[in-house]
Design an enzyme around this catalytic site. Structure first.
Site, PDB file in Angstrom:
ATOM      1  N   SER A  94      11.601 -13.589  53.256  1.00 48.44           N
ATOM      2  CA  SER A  94      12.521 -14.660  53.194  1.00 48.44           C
ATOM      3  C   SER A  94      12.579 -15.333  54.851  1.00 48.44           C
ATOM      4  O   SER A  94      12.638 -14.675  55.604  1.00 48.44           O
ATOM      5  CB  SER A  94      14.107 -13.999  52.690  1.00 48.44           C
ATOM      6  N   HIS A 119      17.753 -22.359  61.058  1.00 50.78           N
ATOM      7  CA  HIS A 119      18.832 -23.383  61.477  1.00 50.78           C
ATOM      8  C   HIS A 119      18.530 -24.029  62.564  1.00 50.78           C
ATOM      9  O   HIS A 119      18.893 -23.298  63.728  1.00 50.78           O
ATOM     10  CB  HIS A 119      20.102 -22.695  61.272  1.00 50.78           C
ATOM     11  N   HIS A 121      13.973 -23.445  54.324  1.00 48.36           N
ATOM     12  CA  HIS A 121      14.074 -22.002  53.787  1.00 48.36           C
ATOM     13  C   HIS A 121      12.886 -21.877  52.742  1.00 48.36           C
ATOM     14  O   HIS A 121      12.239 -22.831  52.334  1.00 48.36           O
ATOM     15  CB  HIS A 121      15.364 -22.093  52.731  1.00 48.36           C
ATOM     16  N   PHE A 179       9.196 -15.683  49.232  1.00 53.70           N
ATOM     17  CA  PHE A 179       8.027 -15.240  48.462  1.00 53.70           C
ATOM     18  C   PHE A 179       8.334 -14.026  47.963  1.00 53.70           C
ATOM     19  O   PHE A 179       8.552 -13.058  48.879  1.00 53.70           O
ATOM     20  CB  PHE A 179       6.690 -15.525  49.118  1.00 53.70           C
ATOM     21  N   HIS A 181       6.878 -33.172  51.041  1.00 56.85           N
ATOM     22  CA  HIS A 181       6.333 -33.073  49.648  1.00 56.85           C
ATOM     23  C   HIS A 181       4.663 -33.176  49.068  1.00 56.85           C
ATOM     24  O   HIS A 181       4.276 -32.350  48.463  1.00 56.85           O
ATOM     25  CB  HIS A 181       7.128 -34.118  48.759  1.00 56.85           C
ATOM     26  N   HIS A 224      29.720 -27.457  41.949  1.00 58.50           N
ATOM     27  CA  HIS A 224      31.148 -27.767  42.267  1.00 58.50           C
ATOM     28  C   HIS A 224      31.155 -28.980  43.201  1.00 58.50           C
ATOM     29  O   HIS A 224      32.240 -29.379  43.306  1.00 58.50           O
ATOM     30  CB  HIS A 224      31.916 -26.493  42.828  1.00 58.50           C
ATOM     31  N   GLY A 240      22.508  -3.058  47.386  1.00 59.39           N
ATOM     32  CA  GLY A 240      22.968  -2.131  48.296  1.00 59.39           C
ATOM     33  C   GLY A 240      21.967  -2.262  49.470  1.00 59.39           C
ATOM     34  O   GLY A 240      21.744  -1.255  50.189  1.00 59.39           O
ATOM     35  N   GLY A 241      21.181  -3.574  49.931  1.00 59.21           N
ATOM     36  CA  GLY A 241      20.373  -3.445  50.906  1.00 59.21           C
ATOM     37  C   GLY A 241      21.314  -3.678  52.173  1.00 59.21           C
ATOM     38  O   GLY A 241      22.388  -3.883  52.067  1.00 59.21           O
TER      39      GLY A 241
END
Length: 310
Positions: A97, A101, A111, A114, A150, A180, A263-264
């Site tokens: 991951s 930023h 972001h 894989f 793209h 939302h 629980g990582g």
């Protein structure tokens, strides 16, 4: 059967760790002096990973590139939501991951993820699948940047058929959407889950080509925008828009949910959150401003690879 399962895990892990190394080297080169700090972590009887975090850099305000390899005797709910029939299976999962930023508001947040899952009961034929993709979240829009992003994604996908890019581009638009707020998180990219429609070798090759295309897609944008002049107004808008990033990751992101349910290591899971953010109730951009253009021209579904962009 068990040996074949372990071979798959080993093969994918070797690639993902190498990709992590290459990504970190590339971003450190852009930084000049700042370096990623590595933390190795283990979960008792559950695997572990290596977290790499760069903070307070000249170009990158905060960025993480994390690798993990975890296992257990029952998949967390976030991984079985679409496949309840495997909820009682033991599993192994590997993933990389990345979230960057940048400091300059004219450089988009990026972001990438894989991942590979393999699950089975006893020695039964295991079920496996890949997931992931990459997406771009600009604060100030540039048509040429969006098209470049793209087009690189499409070029990577087209090696596996012309239908792949439109399918995974649409999935990305659907997934990275704040219901939302009734708005997308950014300009999208690629997103896929449960990829096992080809044989393992071909699916893995797709992951590798996509992973290898990431720097080609993002680095030119960072390099072109990192020295763009900006002031307090642009910085405040960046911090405001980062709030949307936080909202998505905490409310909707399945990877965040999976990590917390499993629980990582919490610090590694939440490295995707920006270091600074603000919320402004009822804020609206000034008509005709650069900020308004982001909403009108970029935070909409578009065909970025066509000539017209319509």
């Amino acid at each position: 059967m068990r040996k074949d399962r372990q071979n798959k895990i080993t093969e994918v892990g070797i690639y993902l760790k190498d990709l992590q190394n290459r990504l970190c080297r590339a971003f450190e080169k852009e930084e000049g002096e700042s370096r990623f700090q590595e933390t190795l972590w283990e979960k008792p009887n559950g695997g572990g990973g290596r977290t790499r975090l760069l903070t307070e850099g000249h170009v990158i305000e905060q960025g993480g590139v994390n690798f993990s390899c975890v296992y257990g005797n029952q998949l967390p709910p976030a991984a079985t939501q679409k496949h309840p029939e495997i909820s009682g299976f033991d599993f192994q999962a590997e993933g990389l991951s990345l979230v960057i930023h940048p400091r300059n508001p004219y450089v988009p947040t990026v972001h990438a993820n894989f991942r590979f899952f393999i699950a089975g009961k006893d020695e039964a034929d295991p079920r496996w699948w890949f997931g992931g993709g990459y997406d771009l979240t600009p604060y100030y829009g540039f048509e040429e940047d969006c098209r470049h992003w793209h087009r690189v994604a499409k070029k990577a996908c087209d090696r596996f058929g012309e239908a792949i890019y439109p399918r995974f581009k649409a999935a990305c638009d659907d997934y990275f959407y704040l219901k939302h707020r009734n708005e997308p998180r950014g300009i999208g990219g690629l997103f896929f889950d449960d990829l096992n429609e080809w044989e393992f070798k071909r699916c893995f090759e797709f992951i590798k080509i996509l992973g290898d295309s990431f720097l080609e897609a993002y680095l030119p944008i960072m390099q072109n925008r990192k020295n763009h002049p900006y002031g307090e107004r642009q910085r405040e808008f960046q911090l405001y828009r980062r709030g949307r990033y936080v909202e998505f990751n905490l409310l909707y992101d399945r990877g965040t949910r999976f990590g917390l349910e499993f629980g990582g290591r919490t610090e590694s899971i939440l490295m995707s959150l920006p270091p600074r953010v603000v919320w402004r109730p009822n804020w609206e951009p000034e008509p005709g401003s650069e900020e308004a253009r982001l909403y009108e021209d970029y935070l909409v579904r578009r065909n970025w690879v066509s000539v017209s962009g319509a």
